[in-house]
Design an enzyme around this catalytic site. Structure first.
Site: not given
Length: 502
Positions: A275, A287, A319-320, A348, A442
């Site tokens: 992604h 990520d 994607e997130e 990923d 994140h």
């Protein structure tokens, strides 16, 4: 991406997968005779950590384009950082000449941003309180005041919501049904806001999923922080509460980028994806910058070779936000086009600093047939290089989910996200037991300093190995027979993307 290990092991006595020369020669007419036929060793030799890290520097610079709007680097969908990422991917592939057909696939995506939030229960501010993904704001984006009211059972039925909930704040136990259902039922009952507390140890990062006009501002709360308030309410005591969320939920358009080789049998495609977006909170260099850039580097190096089967690269957007790009892509495939995809491989998070070599435990028993053969190819690679590996749940946390739901074999590898490394894994991989595999998962610190170059290079070579193996031959790999999935109980999964759904 995204799970703690299920089982661990160094498997011995398995030889590396090899394509017999006779099989390769039988398929040679499909290849471009002007170039050397791809081989695993040849493609792997083109992969170097220095090239990957150079690309990471470019990607971080693109994330910095969002600073004016977000006050920090990010590549969240809709941001200048993500638009620049898409341009970088597209221009890189187009700049490779006529080796690929490149498609931009636009689709609508729901995007949510939380700017400020606060939850006060009684006289306490629970440290674990987190706004749910895609939560609406509190009324007029102002604090709301009300009694905390305990909802019966798991809050999955209208009857669970008491008549005095109007003008109050609902406290709901996690379990049985999605968070979005709980928030919607609370809203219909007149609640000003909702708090869903965990039914198992730990904090909770969830999402409401598809927006509903009846959703109310919703927080997630740990079991520990919720326990004293649940106890008070069950014993008839009152808890004055304040909830505040300043948030937006919008529908925007974003873009998947698909690149397919012009050469190779178009009826037999090996497909792989990662992604292109990050979360709002940071630049997402691991990520999933690591997956994005691995695909880009392999797509670049593959142009040096001819192939027998087509290779299709995909860079998914959103994607997130809940696997929106990959879900959309699969949803609009005709049955004929679906069946041309022999397998899908998801990449990923390949460079986590406190890494483990993780392989999705995708078995044929509960996934489309062929998933287990792909899983075994990954493990054979690690074994042939004297490396340990860990099986992790194939639980819907990344972009493979839409594929296996539609009958396409799938799998992938990762290096870990918020899961905690065990002492046994420390012995297997090094690193720090008790820390997350990616301590910056994140977060703003998912930057250039958040990459393990050794793990990234090894895993990128493994990705190259899978591409070369199937671009050369699908001999021995199960044929596609239909688009129905044999995956069991998919609708009961806790995840559809990186955040909990229920």
């Amino acid at each position: 991406m995204r799970s703690a290990a299920l089982s661990l092991g160094l498997i011995s006595g398995i030889s590396a997968f090899r394509i017999p020369l006779s099989q390769a020669l039988e398929q040679l007419p499909l290849a471009d005779a002007r170039k050397e036929l791809v081989s695993s060793s040849g493609l792997q030799d083109q992969i170097h950590a220095s090239n990957l890290l150079d690309r990471a520097k470019v990607l971080y610079g693109l994330a910095e384009q969002a600073i004016d709007e977000y006050n920090h680097p990010t590549r969240v969908i809709g941001s200048k950082g993500h638009l620049a990422t898409l341009d970088y991917i597209y221009s890189t592939i187009v700049g490779l000449g006529d080796y690929y057909d490149v498609t931009n696939q636009s689709f609508p995506a729901v995007s949510g941003n939380v700017y400020e939030s606060r939850l006060v229960l009684g006289h306490e501010v629970p440290v674990s309180a987190r706004p749910m993904g895609l939560t609406p704001a509190t009324k007029n984006k102002q604090p709301v005041y009300g009694q905390l009211i305990l909802v019966s059972n798991q809050g999955c039925d209208v009857a669970d919501y008491p008549s005095d909930l109007a003008g109050a704040i609902a406290l709901i136990k996690r379990g049985t049904c999605p968070f979005g259902t709980k928030s919607e039922l609370a809203g219909k009952a007149g609640a000003l806001a909702a708090v869903v507390y965990n039914n198992e140890p730990g904090e909770m990062s969830g999402t409401l999923g598809t927006p509903s006009p009846n959703h109310v501002a919703t927080f997630g709360l740990s079991d520990t922080d919720a326990a004293p308030f649940v106890h008070k309410l069950k014993h008839g005591k009152k808890v004055d509460s304040i909830a505040y969320i300043d948030a937006t939920v919008d529908t925007i358009h974003t873009t998947n980028i698909i690149a397919q080789t012009k050469g190779g049998n178009p009826e037999n495609c090996v497909m792989l994806g990662g992604h292109s977006d990050s979360v709002t909170e940071g630049p997402g260099i691991n990520d999933d910058g690591s997956g994005t850039l691995t695909l880009l580097e392999i797509a670049t190096q593959l142009t040096k070779y001819s192939i027998n089967n087509c290779v299709r690269f995909a860079w998914w957007a959103a994607e997130e936000e809940g696997l929106l790009g990959s879900d959309y892509y699969v949803s609009v495939l005709s049955e004929e086009e679906n069946l041309k995809i022999r397998l899908f491989m998801d990449y990923d998070m390949l460079a986590s600093p406190n890494f483990a070599y993780q392989v999705y435990n995708a078995t044929n028993a509960v996934n489309p047939v062929g998933s287990e053969e792909l899983r075994d190819l990954y493990t054979e690679f690690y074994v042939s290089h004297g490396l340990n590996f860990s099986y992790i749940p194939f639980d819907g946390r990344s972009d493979y989910d839409g594929f296996i739901r539609n009958g396409i074999p799938g799998g992938g590898i990762a290096t870990g996200a918020e899961g905690v490394k065990t002492e046994e894994e420390q012995m297997m991989y090094g690193g720090v037991a008790g820390d997350w595999y990616d301590p910056c998962y994140h977060q703003l610190c998912d930057n250039l300093g958040n990459l393990n170059a050794t793990a990234w290079e090894i895993n990128s070579k493994l990705v190259a190995h899978t591409v070369a193996t199937y671009a050369l031959s699908f001999e021995g790999f199960p044929a596609r027979t239909g688009t129905n999935s044999n995956a069991m109980e998919l609708e009961k999964r806790k995840y559809h993307g990186p955040k909990l759904l229920m």
